[in-house]
Design a protein around this motif. Structure first.
Motif, PDB file in Angstrom:
ATOM      1  N   ARG A 405       0.962  -1.237   0.016  1.00 49.34           N
ATOM      2  CA  ARG A 405       0.134   0.014  -0.029  1.00 49.34           C
ATOM      3  C   ARG A 405       0.905   1.268  -0.090  1.00 49.34           C
ATOM      4  N   LYS A 406       2.094   1.132  -0.355  1.00 50.18           N
ATOM      5  CA  LYS A 406       3.044   2.470  -0.307  1.00 50.18           C
ATOM      6  C   LYS A 406       3.521   2.497  -1.987  1.00 50.18           C
ATOM      7  N   LEU A 407       3.033   3.662  -2.602  1.00 48.80           N
ATOM      8  CA  LEU A 407       3.366   4.159  -3.680  1.00 48.80           C
ATOM      9  C   LEU A 407       4.250   5.544  -3.500  1.00 48.80           C
ATOM     10  N   ASP A 408       5.445   5.794  -4.430  1.00 47.74           N
ATOM     11  CA  ASP A 408       6.202   6.891  -4.404  1.00 47.74           C
ATOM     12  C   ASP A 408       5.389   7.860  -5.644  1.00 47.74           C
ATOM     13  N   LEU A 409       4.546   8.961  -5.280  1.00 44.93           N
ATOM     14  CA  LEU A 409       3.824   9.476  -6.153  1.00 44.93           C
ATOM     15  C   LEU A 409       4.547  10.394  -7.215  1.00 44.93           C
ATOM     16  N   GLN A 410       5.815  10.777  -6.673  1.00 44.31           N
ATOM     17  CA  GLN A 410       6.724  11.520  -7.760  1.00 44.31           C
ATOM     18  C   GLN A 410       7.348  10.620  -8.964  1.00 44.31           C
ATOM     19  N   GLN A 411       7.428   9.410  -8.384  1.00 48.11           N
ATOM     20  CA  GLN A 411       8.088   8.290  -9.173  1.00 48.11           C
ATOM     21  C   GLN A 411       6.988   7.751 -10.311  1.00 48.11           C
ATOM     22  N   LEU A 412       5.844   7.865 -10.159  1.00 45.94           N
ATOM     23  CA  LEU A 412       4.874   7.597 -10.742  1.00 45.94           C
ATOM     24  C   LEU A 412       4.707   8.249 -12.216  1.00 45.94           C
ATOM     25  N   PHE A 413       5.327   9.602 -12.076  1.00 47.78           N
ATOM     26  CA  PHE A 413       5.464  10.325 -13.223  1.00 47.78           C
ATOM     27  C   PHE A 413       6.780  10.636 -13.848  1.00 47.78           C
ATOM     28  N   SER A 414       7.606   9.719 -13.476  1.00 48.28           N
ATOM     29  CA  SER A 414       8.853   9.872 -13.927  1.00 48.28           C
ATOM     30  C   SER A 414       9.331   8.481 -14.662  1.00 48.28           C
ATOM     31  N   ALA A 415      10.101   9.160 -15.932  1.00 49.35           N
ATOM     32  CA  ALA A 415      10.739   7.776 -16.914  1.00 49.35           C
ATOM     33  C   ALA A 415      12.011   7.897 -16.818  1.00 49.35           C
ATOM     34  N   GLU A 416      12.541   8.428 -15.778  1.00 55.64           N
ATOM     35  CA  GLU A 416      14.357   8.389 -15.878  1.00 55.64           C
ATOM     36  C   GLU A 416      14.708   6.759 -15.619  1.00 55.64           C
ATOM     37  N   VAL A 417      15.845   6.594 -16.383  1.00 55.08           N
ATOM     38  CA  VAL A 417      16.353   5.246 -16.018  1.00 55.08           C
ATOM     39  C   VAL A 417      16.801   4.972 -14.627  1.00 55.08           C
ATOM     40  N   GLY A 418      16.178   4.205 -14.075  1.00 58.27           N
ATOM     41  CA  GLY A 418      16.520   3.775 -12.578  1.00 58.27           C
ATOM     42  C   GLY A 418      15.483   4.282 -11.729  1.00 58.27           C
ATOM     43  N   SER A 419      14.339   4.863 -12.224  1.00 56.24           N
ATOM     44  CA  SER A 419      13.236   5.291 -11.339  1.00 56.24           C
ATOM     45  C   SER A 419      12.458   4.079 -10.842  1.00 56.24           C
ATOM     46  N   ALA A 420      11.443   4.421  -9.888  1.00 56.62           N
ATOM     47  CA  ALA A 420      10.845   3.082  -9.336  1.00 56.62           C
ATOM     48  C   ALA A 420      10.020   2.242 -10.112  1.00 56.62           C
ATOM     49  N   TYR A 421       9.535   2.771 -11.062  1.00 56.72           N
ATOM     50  CA  TYR A 421       8.416   2.062 -11.888  1.00 56.72           C
ATOM     51  C   TYR A 421       8.958   2.222 -13.402  1.00 56.72           C
TER      52      TYR A 421
END
Length: 488
Positions: A405-421
């Protein structure tokens, strides 16, 4: 999450972000339990929803109480399913296409969004046609035309009604979510008023004989070939499948709710409670049609047309039109608008996505009677629906079991290599493997005759299989996230 700044995306990637996809801060959310209740009320009260509820009582040979129990059980099951997809959107204020990025990858999320969008656009066109039949009933009652000519399966009044509904829906969508909310809030309760009035009128015309016909339905004929247990689960599976399209993208609406408690109350009143109440009304009216008209009528427009009361016809036509338009906007217009926006956020807003949806769906609904309904398109749509089942299981298992139940909201909008998603080029290959394997079963349930008896609840089995496979493949990452959260 409570701080408003937590919901502001700090580094904007135009390929993943626009204002329609952005997290909705708590102070911008205006929905309570009543709005959620009306989402479900309008879903249940559509012309197709009424026909389905009425048909279940007479098609499986079950005791009427057993059918009602199956319908209520389906309501609780759907409530449980949407609670799972609704909670993350309430917590983070994000629509379904953004939520799917956590499990499928920031690029891979385009796939479930596209499939959901295609299914919704098709049904949007079809439901627009069915909504137009209510308007046509009204116009025919007022104008009483002579035997009209047909053009591509529709009369001139039929075409006029269809265009009116198309323009009305687009106009309401342009006005924005606040207008759609107001529309749903008055349409849902008003349909109940009309349904109760229709029930009383049918009961008055039928007299004491109505109770005898109800007794016949509640005794059941016991003629379902596979037996009563299979009949019961077929009722449950059919009702769950009816709501399946909304289940996966329920977050598109839950993000507007002020609190999880408000969502839960609305889901409870709008699903098991409302479903039971509406089904009982449909049952009484259906039994009454046997007594009054000498045949079983399950289409509300047919019943209203036979009652021969102009005032009731006008009111009923308008309210059934409103209910069908309501569910069409909820289940089939808003989802593809977001889904299409997610494909190219820099170029497609939710409003533009809505226009694209309306344009494609116009031709689907316009050609429904003359062409599309006769070419075996149902198997195509059922196949797309089967594809959605494993995706539901994957995104739910990922959020609750893998990410706790934990998401990184900032990372959901990131397409940088190595980002969470980001995973592998923006795609989570493990989720794709789980999807492919699980969807083989779901799609087989549509096409393989030996699995035809599973068709009613293949959606649930496909979702469960997708969840199990995804968690199994992501188990290592789940453990790593668990350790990281513990150390933090």
């Amino acid at each position: 999450m409570s701080d408003t700044d937590d919901f502001r995306i700090k580094q904007i990637d135009p390929t993943l972000y626009n204002e329609d996809l952005a997290p909705l801060a708590p102070e911008k959310r205006t929905w309570g339990w009543f709005e959620i209740f009306n989402v479900w009320s309008n879903d249940i009260q559509s012309l197709f929803g009424y026909t389905l509820a009425a048909t279940l009582f007479i098609s499986y040979g079950l005791n009427g109480w057993a059918v009602l129990a199956g319908i209520v059980l389906a309501g609780f099951i759907v409530m449980g399913l949407v609670q799972l997809t609704g909670k993350p959107s309430v917590s983070y204020g994000i629509p379904f296409p953004v939520f799917a990025r956590a499990s499928m990858g920031v690029r891979g999320a385009n796939f479930p969004a596209l499939v959901r969008g295609i299914v919704a656009i098709f049904w949007y066109g079809v439901q627009t046609y069915f909504a137009s039949t209510a308007v046509a009933l009204l116009l025919n009652s007022l104008l009483q035309p002579q035997e009209p000519a047909l053009y591509l399966g529709l009369t001139a009044i039929g075409w006029l009604s269809y265009v009116i509904v198309c323009l009305f829906q687009v106009g309401l969508f342009i006005c924005g979510m606040s207008w759609i909310t107001r529309f749903l809030n008055w349409a849902g309760p008003l349909v109940y008023v009309v349904m109760i009035a229709l029930m009383i009128m049918i009961w008055y015309k039928a007299g004491p004989s109505l109770l005898g016909e109800l007794g016949n339905i509640f005794r059941g004929s016991g003629d379902y070939a596979a037996g009563p247990v299979a009949a019961f689960f077929a009722v449950v599976g059919t009702m769950v499948a009816y709501f399946a399209a909304v289940v996966i993208n329920y977050g598109d609406f839950a993000r507007f709710v002020k609190s999880e408690r408000q969502m839960t109350i609305g889901n409870f009143l709008g699903l098991p409670v409302s479903l039971a109440f509406f089904s009982l009304i449909a049952l009484v009216i259906t039994a009454g049609t046997v007594v009054v008209f000498g045949e079983t009528l399950t289409n509300p427009t047919d019943i209203v047309a036979r009652v021969d009361n102009l005032t009731l016809t006008i009111i009923a036509a308008l309210t059934f039109f409103a209910a069908t338009v309501g569910i069409n906007l909820v289940a089939n217009f808003i989802p593809p608008a977001y889904d299409l926006a997610n494909l190219a956020p820099a170029h497609i807003s939710a409003r533009t996505g809505g226009f694209i949806t309306a344009a494609i769906a116009f031709f689907i609904g316009a050609l429904w009677v003359a062409f599309i309904s006769n070419v075996g398109i149902a198997a195509f749509v059922d196949t797309l629906g089967a594809v959605l089942a494993p995706l539901y299981g994957i995104i739910v298992a990922d959020y609750y079991l893998v990410r706790r139940r934990k998401l990184d909201l900032q990372q959901l909008f990131s397409a940088e290599v190595g980002s969470a998603y980001y995973f592998d080029g923006g795609w989570n290959r493990k989720a794709l493997v789980a999807f492919v394997v699980a969807s083989l079963f779901s799609v087989a349930s549509v096409w393989v005759p030996g699995l035809s008896q599973l068709s009613g609840y293949a959606w649930l089995l496909g979702a469960l299989l997708g969840a199990v496979l995804h968690y199994g493949l992501m188990h290592g990452q789940a453990q790593a996230l668990k350790r990281a959260n513990a150390s933090a």
